[in-house]
Design a protein around this motif. Structure first.
Motif, PDB file in Angstrom:
ATOM      1  N   PHE A  76       0.832  -1.203   0.000  1.00 50.75           N
ATOM      2  CA  PHE A  76       0.000   0.000   0.000  1.00 50.75           C
ATOM      3  C   PHE A  76       0.862   1.247   0.000  1.00 50.75           C
ATOM      4  O   PHE A  76       0.601   2.209  -0.742  1.00 50.75           O
ATOM      5  CB  PHE A  76      -0.923   0.004   1.234  1.00 50.75           C
ATOM      6  N   GLU A  82      -2.441   5.948  -7.335  1.00 54.45           N
ATOM      7  CA  GLU A  82      -3.312   6.288  -6.193  1.00 54.45           C
ATOM      8  C   GLU A  82      -4.636   5.550  -6.237  1.00 54.45           C
ATOM      9  O   GLU A  82      -5.120   5.050  -5.225  1.00 54.45           O
ATOM     10  CB  GLU A  82      -3.538   7.795  -6.154  1.00 54.45           C
ATOM     11  N   ARG A  85      -4.092   1.952  -5.427  1.00 64.58           N
ATOM     12  CA  ARG A  85      -3.741   1.821  -4.010  1.00 64.58           C
ATOM     13  C   ARG A  85      -4.970   1.961  -3.123  1.00 64.58           C
ATOM     14  O   ARG A  85      -5.179   1.191  -2.196  1.00 64.58           O
ATOM     15  CB  ARG A  85      -2.696   2.894  -3.656  1.00 64.58           C
ATOM     16  N   ASN A  86      -5.786   2.950  -3.451  1.00 62.69           N
ATOM     17  CA  ASN A  86      -6.938   3.210  -2.589  1.00 62.69           C
ATOM     18  C   ASN A  86      -8.009   2.131  -2.724  1.00 62.69           C
ATOM     19  O   ASN A  86      -8.714   1.827  -1.754  1.00 62.69           O
ATOM     20  CB  ASN A  86      -7.545   4.578  -2.875  1.00 62.69           C
ATOM     21  N   GLY A  90      -6.135  -0.939  -0.694  1.00 59.01           N
ATOM     22  CA  GLY A  90      -6.847  -0.555   0.534  1.00 59.01           C
ATOM     23  C   GLY A  90      -7.799  -1.643   0.990  1.00 59.01           C
ATOM     24  O   GLY A  90      -7.947  -1.931   2.185  1.00 59.01           O
ATOM     25  N   GLN A  94      -7.702  -3.827   4.442  1.00 58.27           N
ATOM     26  CA  GLN A  94      -8.841  -4.000   5.346  1.00 58.27           C
ATOM     27  C   GLN A  94      -9.053  -5.465   5.706  1.00 58.27           C
ATOM     28  O   GLN A  94      -9.355  -5.815   6.863  1.00 58.27           O
ATOM     29  CB  GLN A  94     -10.109  -3.437   4.696  1.00 58.27           C
ATOM     30  N   GLY A 120      -2.707   9.290   5.523  1.00 57.39           N
ATOM     31  CA  GLY A 120      -2.385   8.541   4.321  1.00 57.39           C
ATOM     32  C   GLY A 120      -3.356   7.393   4.144  1.00 57.39           C
ATOM     33  O   GLY A 120      -3.703   7.014   3.014  1.00 57.39           O
ATOM     34  N   TYR A 121      -3.808   6.866   5.279  1.00 57.90           N
ATOM     35  CA  TYR A 121      -4.777   5.773   5.227  1.00 57.90           C
ATOM     36  C   TYR A 121      -5.417   5.677   6.599  1.00 57.90           C
ATOM     37  O   TYR A 121      -4.752   5.846   7.639  1.00 57.90           O
ATOM     38  CB  TYR A 121      -4.091   4.451   4.882  1.00 57.90           C
ATOM     39  N   TYR A 122      -6.733   5.421   6.595  1.00 56.44           N
ATOM     40  CA  TYR A 122      -7.430   5.197   7.874  1.00 56.44           C
ATOM     41  C   TYR A 122      -8.561   4.223   7.643  1.00 56.44           C
ATOM     42  O   TYR A 122      -9.330   4.364   6.681  1.00 56.44           O
ATOM     43  CB  TYR A 122      -8.017   6.497   8.446  1.00 56.44           C
ATOM     44  N   PHE A 123      -8.633   3.255   8.564  1.00 58.64           N
ATOM     45  CA  PHE A 123      -9.729   2.286   8.519  1.00 58.64           C
ATOM     46  C   PHE A 123     -10.051   1.888   9.965  1.00 58.64           C
ATOM     47  O   PHE A 123      -9.147   1.705  10.780  1.00 58.64           O
ATOM     48  CB  PHE A 123      -9.312   1.046   7.716  1.00 58.64           C
ATOM     49  N   GLU A 132     -13.621   8.845  10.263  1.00 58.18           N
ATOM     50  CA  GLU A 132     -12.312   9.480  10.073  1.00 58.18           C
ATOM     51  C   GLU A 132     -11.542   9.383  11.389  1.00 58.18           C
ATOM     52  O   GLU A 132     -12.109   9.181  12.461  1.00 58.18           O
ATOM     53  CB  GLU A 132     -12.470  10.942   9.666  1.00 58.18           C
TER      54      GLU A 132
END
Length: 792
Positions: A76, A82, A85-86, A90, A94, A120-123, A132
């Motif tokens: 990632f 992008e 990646r997302n 991503g 997950q 940069g990334y949040y889960f 968020e």
């Protein structure tokens, strides 16, 4: 209050205090033990919470390392496309995150922050697809970026929707290893945040149990000695502290207090109850039994005290009280016999008579029947005492008591009547109370037998003494309904017997009651009388052998508004017996002297005023001073005032009274012996009298004013003249008496033949008439007739 109750109220507080002190000691020990036990339990629970917390911290660290060791994060971060990646990478990331979690519903988040701290990334594994990263995590990232640490963990719970354990670490974006401190600014910050569900669940449970909030701080909370509190170390710089409020533990303490208090009370009651049973069995019951016996003796229900079977002090106490009671009874009987017995005659005295007679009278008035009281008085007993001595008088009374007791006892035995109450009341007075039917002849027979003892004089040891008896009889309930009234009525009947000639009996009658009522009314009137309103004086002239008035005797008259005209013979003795004579005599003296000037105007300046005073007045010196004061007040000459005393009183003249009379004579007052010859006259007494005038009593005049006794009358008058005493003859009511008294040599005369007592206005008329008659006789020049015709 009974002895049992007193023992309970004395013992119960002591026992209860002991148990309460014991309960207090237990309470103090138990409260400390409970506090220590609760503190240990609290520490154990906090240790459990700390273990859960550290487990979640380790889990977050392991979770982060697992992700970093896999290719998903590396791919990632390395991917430049992008979109790919997302989307693709991503999604793969997950899946890696979910695969690491044991609980699919457990909250866990993963965040990659760029060097500039942009996301940069949040889960996060939650129900919010648009979630968020929180501001707290950003603040944590900024703190770590500005610090020197490359990795750290934190517990975020303030201002959070949910508390989180966040593990953070910096990684090199190329090597995915730990960057050098100099390359920290270009490193990525990776954070794993998870919710410690078990920790939070137990935390809430503990807070709900103790009704308080657990504090998180960098230092442990200090613990006070009597405070329930504990602290546990969660991390090197994080401590969880819990302080239980006093109100939480009050319930347990209050329950302990209540249980201990009720236990102490229950044990006290049980102990005291057992003690009371034992005390009652061995102490109070024997004492109560003894008390009942003593009370029964005191109230007259029992005569003695019975020995009870009790050992020790109670038994000895009962025996001592019994012995004391027996001794007291013997002493009481002796004292009672002595106090109720006449020491001279051996029969009952007045006190015993009153006690026994009161019971008989009460029985008669409440249950019916009759009783009669014989009140016996010995006539001439004083004569026997004076002439033969008190030893003879005492012996006479003793013999008389025995004979009366004998004759009365014979009558009672023959008629089968209840025993009589026989007593000596005082001096020579005896009383016999007889219970017999009215009109059965018992009282008449008793009176006859008692009077028969004196038929030929009373014989004592072969000598006869001139005494008789007067008996008064009163019957209950006919004449009286109580003892005092019965005695009073019998006494009145006895005096009636004396008045009728003595040596006889007299029954109380309505006439006697009326006489007593009149005496009582006179006493009441005398106490309230106003002399100026109800008293007045009358004057009885005294003339000489030529018919000239030489003096007047002032005589008192009383007209009561309620009782009418009351004679001096009636009220003067009553006044003397009740102490009212002073007020009367002083009024007579003052009023007579105030009117003396009027008498002088009628009969001449040498007119003598004769004033009678009560015999009892001469006991006091004040009478002489009062005579002198009145003399000065009215401007009189003492030689014109003659003070009349009774001849009977002169016989009893003592030294002090003799001095009082001599004092009056020294002041110039004349002294006259009134009623001379009323019963005590003797030649020796005439010689001893220190008087200016002798007034012959009317009874003596009546007996001597005849031809046969004229020589004796002349001798008596001559003796008085030899003693330089003038002689006044009273009771002149006939011309014959007047002639004989003139022949005997009497100096002055007084009586109804001359004039009756007159008030001043009437006396003035009489004086004018008398003066006219004398003048008429002088003008006629005729020869005066002998005797009374020359005077009247």
């Amino acid at each position: 209050m009974t002895l049992g109750k007193r023992a309970f109220f004395l013992i119960f507080p002591v026992v209860l205090t002991g148990y309460l002190l014991a309960a207090l000691s237990v309470y103090i020990a138990q409260s400390h033990s409970m506090l220590s036990l609760e503190r240990a339990r609290l520490s154990q629970q906090l240790d459990h919470i700390a273990a859960l917390f550290r487990h979640d911290v380790n889990q977050s660290r392991s979770f982060l390392y697992s992700l970093l060791e896999g290719n998903a994060v590396r791919l990632f971060v390395s991917e430049t496309d992008e979109d790919y990646r997302n989307n693709a990478l991503g999604l793969r990331l997950q899946q890696s995150i979910r695969s690491l979690s044991d609980d699919p519903k457990k909250f866990i988040s993963f965040a990659i922050l760029n060097p500039d701290l942009t996301p940069g990334y949040y889960f996060e594994n939650s129900d919010d697809p648009f979630a968020e990263i929180g501001e707290a995590q950003f603040a944590l990232g900024r703190r770590l970026t500005g610090g020197s640490q490359l990795r750290d963990w934190a517990y975020l719970h303030e201002g959070q929707t949910r508390p989180l354990i966040v593990y953070s670490e910096f990684i090199d974006p190329v090597t995915f290893g730990r960057p050098l401190p100099s390359a920290k600014k270009s490193a990525l910050l990776v954070q794993v945040a998870l919710e410690p569900t078990q920790f939070l669940s137990m935390l809430r449970q503990l807070q709900d149990e103790y009704q308080t909030v657990i504090d998180f701080d960098s230092v442990p909370r200090p613990s006070l000695p009597n405070e329930l509190s504990a602290s546990v170390r969660l991390a090197p710089s994080l401590f969880a502290s819990l302080a239980v409020p006093p109100s939480h533990d009050a319930g347990n303490v209050e329950r302990l207090k209540l249980l201990l208090g009720l236990g102490a009370l229950a044990m006290s009651l049980v102990s005291v109850g057992l003690m009371i049973v034992l005390i009652r069995r061995f102490i109070t019951n024997p004492i109560a039994a003894l008390d009942r016996q003593v009370t029964a003796v005191m109230t007259g229900k029992n005569d003695g005290i019975t020995q009870i079977d009790a050992a020790g002090e109670i038994g000895r106490l009962t025996g001592n009280i019994k012995q004391l009671h027996d001794q007291s009874q013997r002493a009481l009987h002796l004292v009672q016999h002595t106090s109720w017995t006449d020491t001279l005659t051996g029969i009952s005295n007045r006190g015993h008579f009153n006690t026994l007679a009161a019971k008989v009278v009460h029985k008669v008035t409440t249950q019916g029947g009759h009783c009669s009281l014989l009140f016996i008085d010995i006539d001439n007993f004083k004569f026997v005492n004076d002439k033969y001595g008190h030893e003879v008088g005492d012996e006479l009374l003793k013999v008389l008591a025995l004979r009366i007791e004998r004759v009365v006892g014979e009558i009672i035995a023959r008629r089968s009547l209840p025993p009589v109450v026989f007593a000596r009341l005082s001096g020579d007075e005896f009383a016999v109370l007889v219970q017999s039917a009215s009109g059965d002849g018992t009282i008449r027979e008793m009176c006859a037998c008692i009077l028969g003892l004196f038929s030929d004089g009373f014989e004592v040891h072969g000598k006869h003494y001139p005494v008789t008896a007067s008996i008064g009889v009163a019957i209950c309930p006919t004449d009286a309904t109580n003892l005092a009234e019965l005695i009073s009525n019998a006494d009145a009947a006895m005096y009636q017997a004396k008045t009728n000639g003595k040596n006889r009996s007299s029954r109380f009658s309505r006439a006697l009651q009326d006489k007593r009522d009149r005496i009582r009314h006179i006493q009441e009137e005398l106490r309230l009388v106003d002399p100026d309103e109800q008293f007045h004086l009358v004057y009885m002239p005294i003339i000489d052998a030529r018919g000239k008035v030489t003096g007047c005797e002032a005589l008192l008259r009383w007209i009561s508004p309620t009782l009418g005209n009351i004679t001096p013979d009636e009220f003067v003795p009553i006044a003397e017996s009740t102490g009212q004579f002073t007020k009367i005599d002083w009024w007579v003296i003052n009023r007579a002297m105030s009117e003396h000037q009027h008498l002088k105007a009628l009969f001449g300046p040498e007119t003598v005023l004769a004033i009678n005073i009560s015999s009892a007045e001469l006991h006091s010196k004040s009478i002489g001073e009062y005579f002198s004061d009145c003399l000065d007040r009215h401007g009189l000459d003492a030689r014109t005032i003659e003070i009349e005393l009774t001849e009977t009183y002169a016989v009893k003249l003592g030294d002090q009274l003799h001095r009082n009379i001599e004092n009056l004579r020294e002041k110039g007052f004349r002294i006259s012996i009134d009623d001379f010859g009323a019963g005590y006259t003797s030649v020796q007494q005439i010689i001893e009298y220190t008087a200016d005038t002798i007034k012959l009593d009317r009874a003596l005049v009546q007996n001597l004013a005849n031809q046969q006794t004229l020589p004796a009358l002349k001798a008596m008058v001559a003796l008085c003249h030899a003693r330089k005493m003038a002689v006044v003859a009273e009771g002149i009511d006939t011309h014959e008496k007047l002639a004989l008294l003139i022949a005997a040599g009497c100096d002055h005369f007084q009586g109804y033949l001359i004039s009756k007592p007159l008030a001043l206005p009437d006396l003035s008329n009489w004086a004018l008439k008398q003066a006219a008659e004398i003048t008429g006789r002088d003008v006629s020049g005729g020869r005066r007739r002998a005797g009374s015709s020359s005077l009247l």
